[in-house]
Enzyme design. Structure first.
Site, PDB file in Angstrom:
ATOM      1  N   ASP A  86      35.620  67.831  33.739  1.00  0.00           N
ATOM      2  CA  ASP A  86      36.496  68.540  34.009  1.00  0.00           C
ATOM      3  C   ASP A  86      37.672  68.865  32.915  1.00  0.00           C
ATOM      4  O   ASP A  86      38.795  69.532  33.572  1.00  0.00           O
ATOM      5  CB  ASP A  86      37.710  66.645  34.145  1.00  0.00           C
ATOM      6  CG  ASP A  86      37.520  65.405  35.153  1.00  0.00           C
ATOM      7  OD1 ASP A  86      36.771  66.094  35.865  1.00  0.00           O
ATOM      8  OD2 ASP A  86      37.850  64.360  34.867  1.00  0.00           O
ATOM      9  N   LYS A 113      32.499  67.262  42.294  1.00  0.00           N
ATOM     10  CA  LYS A 113      34.047  67.232  42.644  1.00  0.00           C
ATOM     11  C   LYS A 113      34.638  67.459  43.757  1.00  0.00           C
ATOM     12  O   LYS A 113      34.052  67.549  44.970  1.00  0.00           O
ATOM     13  CB  LYS A 113      34.500  67.610  41.253  1.00  0.00           C
ATOM     14  CG  LYS A 113      33.880  67.976  40.040  1.00  0.00           C
ATOM     15  CD  LYS A 113      34.483  66.234  39.174  1.00  0.00           C
ATOM     16  CE  LYS A 113      33.774  65.932  38.449  1.00  0.00           C
ATOM     17  NZ  LYS A 113      34.208  64.312  37.535  1.00  0.00           N
ATOM     18  N   ARG A 117      33.499  72.568  42.265  1.00  0.00           N
ATOM     19  CA  ARG A 117      34.086  73.998  40.906  1.00  0.00           C
ATOM     20  C   ARG A 117      33.370  74.563  40.273  1.00  0.00           C
ATOM     21  O   ARG A 117      34.265  75.675  39.975  1.00  0.00           O
ATOM     22  CB  ARG A 117      35.012  72.035  40.062  1.00  0.00           C
ATOM     23  CG  ARG A 117      36.587  71.919  40.670  1.00  0.00           C
ATOM     24  CD  ARG A 117      36.600  70.805  39.161  1.00  0.00           C
ATOM     25  NE  ARG A 117      37.496  70.282  39.835  1.00  0.00           N
ATOM     26  CZ  ARG A 117      37.977  68.979  39.522  1.00  0.00           C
ATOM     27  NH1 ARG A 117      36.920  68.700  38.426  1.00  0.00           N
ATOM     28  NH2 ARG A 117      38.833  67.776  40.301  1.00  0.00           N
TER      29      ARG A 117
END
Length: 205
Positions: A86, A113, A117
């Site tokens: 993240d 995700k 991403r």
């Protein structure tokens, strides 16, 4: 004996994942920020943002439960994304502000995700003029210290929308974020905080 719940006052520690955007923004720019209520001994894996940015040369102090960041020159590093997927979008923005090359490896999970991403980061940074290459499991970013600006698509992904905001710190031109309202998923007040901290914003959806 019957178990009973007893009321108590509990202080919830701050969220390192969301704090990372402001930490990176300050490290990238000529700015200072102090973020309270962050536990350096937290079990949250994203507290690693401090170690990575320090490796890049950031001036970061942890003091009495607060992180204090002062803008300073950054340098490229190698980042293992295995345990911190993240953080990779905003660290990619930081890599654009750094001198030298940042290599991100073991980032395959990013493809699973809210959006792919890894490709989203590649497309966004390419759109704003960054020098970036995508590999099978990561990214290679050669920092230019600034980006040109342009129109980027968050793909309705909250972390990509917030990453775009952070990129605006080093953007020479206007940066337009499509689907900026995606931040509502994890940080509904993000754009209000962006303005409060000095960001220039004309409109968001």
């Amino acid at each position: 004996k019957e178990d009973r719940l007893i009321s108590a006052n509990i202080r919830v520690e701050g969220d390192w994942s969301n704090a990372a955007f402001w930490i990176c923004a300050a490290a990238m720019g000529n700015a200072r920020i102090k973020i309270n209520n962050l536990n350096i001994n937290s079990s949250q894996g994203d507290k690693k943002i401090i170690d990575i940015l320090r490796d890049m040369g950031a001036n970061i102090i942890y003091e009495n439960g607060a992180v204090i960041v002062n803008g300073s020159p950054l340098s490229g590093v190698k980042i293992d994304a295995s345990d911190i997927p993240d953080l990779i979008p905003v660290l990619s923005a930081a890599a654009c502000a750094a001198e030298g090359t940042t290599i991100i490896v073991n980032a395959q999970r990013l493809r699973l995700k809210e959006s792919d991403r890894l490709k989203s980061i590649y497309d966004m940074l390419t759109e704003v003029g960054a020098d970036i290459k995508m590999t099978e499991d990561g990214l290679i970013i050669s920092g230019k210290k600034t980006v040109s600006g342009g129109t980027v698509d968050s793909r309705n992904d909250h972390r990509m929308a917030m990453t775009a905001a952070v990129l605006s710190v080093i953007s020479k031109g206007e940066l337009i974020v499509l689907d900026a309202g995606a931040v509502k998923k994890s940080y509904p007040a993000f754009w209000e905080e962006f303005i409060r901290l000095g960001g220039a914003l004309r409109r968001y959806i």
